[in-house]
Design an enzyme around this catalytic site. Sequence first.
Site, PDB file in Angstrom:
ATOM      1  N   ASP A 215       0.844  -1.202   0.000  1.00 31.04           N
ATOM      2  CA  ASP A 215       0.000   0.000   0.000  1.00 31.04           C
ATOM      3  C   ASP A 215       0.874   1.244   0.000  1.00 31.04           C
ATOM      4  O   ASP A 215       1.996   1.249   0.536  1.00 31.04           O
ATOM      5  CB  ASP A 215      -0.878   0.042   1.255  1.00 31.04           C
ATOM      6  CG  ASP A 215      -1.977  -0.997   1.230  1.00 31.04           C
ATOM      7  OD1 ASP A 215      -2.286  -1.496   0.139  1.00 31.04           O
ATOM      8  OD2 ASP A 215      -2.492  -1.314   2.311  1.00 31.04           O
ATOM      9  N   HIS A 216       0.355   2.319  -0.575  1.00 31.36           N
ATOM     10  CA  HIS A 216       1.010   3.605  -0.388  1.00 31.36           C
ATOM     11  C   HIS A 216       0.833   4.009   1.073  1.00 31.36           C
ATOM     12  O   HIS A 216      -0.213   3.731   1.672  1.00 31.36           O
ATOM     13  CB  HIS A 216       0.384   4.658  -1.309  1.00 31.36           C
ATOM     14  CG  HIS A 216       1.129   5.953  -1.342  1.00 31.36           C
ATOM     15  ND1 HIS A 216       0.953   6.925  -0.378  1.00 31.36           N
ATOM     16  CD2 HIS A 216       2.052   6.435  -2.202  1.00 31.36           C
ATOM     17  CE1 HIS A 216       1.743   7.947  -0.644  1.00 31.36           C
ATOM     18  NE2 HIS A 216       2.423   7.680  -1.741  1.00 31.36           N
ATOM     19  N   PRO A 217       1.828   4.675   1.665  1.00 28.89           N
ATOM     20  CA  PRO A 217       1.713   5.009   3.091  1.00 28.89           C
ATOM     21  C   PRO A 217       0.514   5.865   3.454  1.00 28.89           C
ATOM     22  O   PRO A 217      -0.017   5.753   4.554  1.00 28.89           O
ATOM     23  CB  PRO A 217       3.017   5.751   3.376  1.00 28.89           C
ATOM     24  CG  PRO A 217       3.962   5.275   2.344  1.00 28.89           C
ATOM     25  CD  PRO A 217       3.153   5.013   1.125  1.00 28.89           C
TER      26      PRO A 217
END
Length: 398
Positions: free
Chosen positions: A228-230
């Site tokens: 996931d993107h942060p």
Amino acid sequence: MTIPAVDPLPLTGLRVLDLTLARAGPTCVRHLADWGADIIRVEPPGANEGFGGSRDGFDFVNLHRNKRCIALDLKDPGAHAAFLRLVKTADVLVENMRVQVKHRLQIAYEHLQPINPRLVYASISGFGQTGPYSKRGGVDQIAQGMGGLMSITGEPGRGPMRVGIPIDDLTAGNLLALGVMLALYERKTTGKGRFVHTSLLEAQVFMLDFQASRYLMDGEVAGQAGNDHPVNIPMGVFPTADKPINIAASSPKLFEVFCRAVGKPEWLEVPEWKTPAGRSKDRARVNAAVSEVTKTKPSEHWINLLEEVGIPCGPINDIAGVFADPQVQHLEMAMPIKHRRLGDTHIVSTPVNIEGLESGVRRDVPDLGEHSREILTEAGLSAEEIDALKARGAIREA
């Protein structure tokens, strides 16, 4: 083997002394070599295979193209004196030795600057030229750990994870090449060189980028987010009927387009999903919902559909898949070379494009000491002086 350049390249006429080893320093020099600089690689006479494995191995061939090589024992007084004569002719020197080693060899910036005030002396260290860690040796993975990267790489709860490439070495080399060009540009005005340096640790902290400013400005210590993107959701890896793909649909506009494209306009009415911040907090439920949809059709279906409506997406290639990709082939990132012993093969091309100019391999990797006599003759040594150095093992000829 030398292939003459068709057109003069931007760095033609620039002379660089290359005292680098491992990967970070050679990465810097490779940029200069690919764009026309005359690279004189200085190696110890007993280096044999050289730093970086076999001279005919995939790593050495990829790192050390477009160079000449002199095998010179800098511990020998006569060879050291010959090296200083080379320094007088050089524009740039690049090294990534431990700080104490270059001082012990008396080839640090303060030793060479009086000999050639125009010299741009470029260094990469593990942790900096000064400070409490300056005498430590550094390697890529140590810097990945100390610089925070391993703490934010990998899946939550699985422990620290290194990145699959030597990202600190490569970044430090790229940054040093930029520093060299800045110093050379300034020299046009001042007539004087500079001591330019970076370190693996500085490069890694720089590469933390928004994760670092997140902490510095907002006090947030990032953790592992897996694929996931942060902070941006949905952005990451999603299953399909055959193989996973990457999808990036996190902005308000893209999320709306995505929901309608996959036949789920009702997602736009979920209260928690109406804002990027809300979707980030509810990421598990968002990702699960998206996955339930994407796994119903094969990857090609989703890539074609999402590309058509402007949603960034793409396959997840292994390295063979990368070089089979039509866009990578169009960009000619696999550069053909003709090696003296290996014959026709390929190495990684430069990613820097200058319209109207074409970089390439003008020289394959030189044998150890292949150009020793040629280079020393250019520096003004007589045949007798060169023979004397060779007789006591201070230089080596291929």
